[in-house]
Motif scaffolding. Structure first.
Motif, PDB file in Angstrom:
ATOM      1  N   VAL A  24      34.787  28.302  59.708  1.00 17.31           N
ATOM      2  CA  VAL A  24      33.961  28.057  58.525  1.00 17.31           C
ATOM      3  C   VAL A  24      34.805  27.501  57.381  1.00 17.31           C
ATOM      4  CG1 VAL A  24      32.324  29.877  59.123  1.00 17.31           C
ATOM      5  CG2 VAL A  24      34.276  30.423  57.694  1.00 17.31           C
ATOM      6  N   PRO A  25      34.176  26.757  56.470  1.00 15.63           N
ATOM      7  CA  PRO A  25      34.912  26.229  55.322  1.00 15.63           C
ATOM      8  C   PRO A  25      35.139  27.278  54.228  1.00 15.63           C
ATOM      9  CG  PRO A  25      32.655  25.446  55.277  1.00 15.63           C
ATOM     10  CD  PRO A  25      32.835  26.194  56.574  1.00 15.63           C
ATOM     11  N   ASP A  26      34.280  28.328  54.160  1.00 16.90           N
ATOM     12  CA  ASP A  26      34.391  29.351  53.121  1.00 16.90           C
ATOM     13  C   ASP A  26      34.320  30.719  53.791  1.00 16.90           C
ATOM     14  OD1 ASP A  26      33.904  31.246  51.102  1.00 16.90           O
ATOM     15  OD2 ASP A  26      32.836  29.787  49.862  1.00 16.90           O
ATOM     16  N   LEU A  27      35.474  31.316  54.039  1.00 24.32           N
ATOM     17  CA  LEU A  27      35.550  32.559  54.803  1.00 24.32           C
ATOM     18  C   LEU A  27      34.815  33.714  54.127  1.00 24.32           C
ATOM     19  CD1 LEU A  27      36.566  34.044  57.268  1.00 24.32           C
ATOM     20  CD2 LEU A  27      38.717  34.451  56.050  1.00 24.32           C
ATOM     21  N   GLU A  28      34.966  33.873  52.828  1.00 22.88           N
ATOM     22  CA  GLU A  28      34.317  34.988  52.131  1.00 22.88           C
ATOM     23  C   GLU A  28      32.790  34.883  52.199  1.00 22.88           C
ATOM     24  OE1 GLU A  28      35.846  37.758  51.136  1.00 22.88           O
ATOM     25  OE2 GLU A  28      37.590  36.788  52.030  1.00 22.88           O
ATOM     26  N   LYS A  29      32.261  33.692  52.008  1.00 27.56           N
ATOM     27  CA  LYS A  29      30.821  33.473  52.077  1.00 27.56           C
ATOM     28  C   LYS A  29      30.312  33.743  53.499  1.00 27.56           C
ATOM     29  CE  LYS A  29      27.352  30.011  50.875  1.00 27.56           C
ATOM     30  NZ  LYS A  29      27.129  28.662  50.353  1.00 27.56           N
ATOM     31  N   ALA A  30      31.059  33.279  54.498  1.00 29.26           N
ATOM     32  CA  ALA A  30      30.675  33.493  55.889  1.00 29.26           C
ATOM     33  C   ALA A  30      30.727  34.967  56.259  1.00 29.26           C
ATOM     34  CB  ALA A  30      31.579  32.680  56.811  1.00 29.26           C
ATOM     35  N   LYS A  31      31.755  35.689  55.818  1.00 28.47           N
ATOM     36  CA  LYS A  31      31.858  37.123  56.114  1.00 28.47           C
ATOM     37  C   LYS A  31      30.638  37.871  55.584  1.00 28.47           C
ATOM     38  CE  LYS A  31      35.595  38.998  54.644  1.00 28.47           C
ATOM     39  NZ  LYS A  31      36.918  39.437  54.167  1.00 28.47           N
ATOM     40  N   GLY A  82      24.274  29.069  57.348  1.00 35.36           N
ATOM     41  CA  GLY A  82      25.413  28.682  56.520  1.00 35.36           C
ATOM     42  C   GLY A  82      26.195  27.490  57.035  1.00 35.36           C
TER      43      GLY A  82
END
Length: 91
Positions: A24-31, A82
């Motif tokens: 994913v490009p944004d790990l925190e958002k994906a988590k 996402g």
């Protein structure tokens, strides 16, 4: 100390998982999406697919197919997850 950060319950429960691999490009958002929205707890992929349809999360096929591990799999639409193509495999 109470947290002012409220997290809603999962949209559906996935059941027991075999594995998850995500780039994913944004790990925190994906988590946050996978932990708080998907709530990985599903033993019945067909029940999960029905629940997903009710939640307006689309799949790329009408029903699960037998995948490489000999178990039912289905892919979720990236636009509803996402930007990530999600493969669900029944445990």
């Amino acid at each position: 100390m109470l947290s002012s950060h409220h997290v809603a319950g999962p949209l559906w429960n996935l059941g027991r998982l075999n594995h998850v691999a995500i780039a994913v490009p944004d790990l925190e958002k994906a988590k946050a999406f996978y932990k708080n929205v998907l709530g990985a707890q599903v033993d019945d992929i067909n029940a999960a697919v029905m629940d997903l349809k009710e939640k307006k999360i689309r799949s790329l096929s009408e029903e699960a197919k037998i995948g490489a591990h000999g178990k039912p799999v289905i892919f979720l639409h990236p636009k509803d997850c996402g930007g990530v193509l999600v493969e669900l495999e029944q445990a």
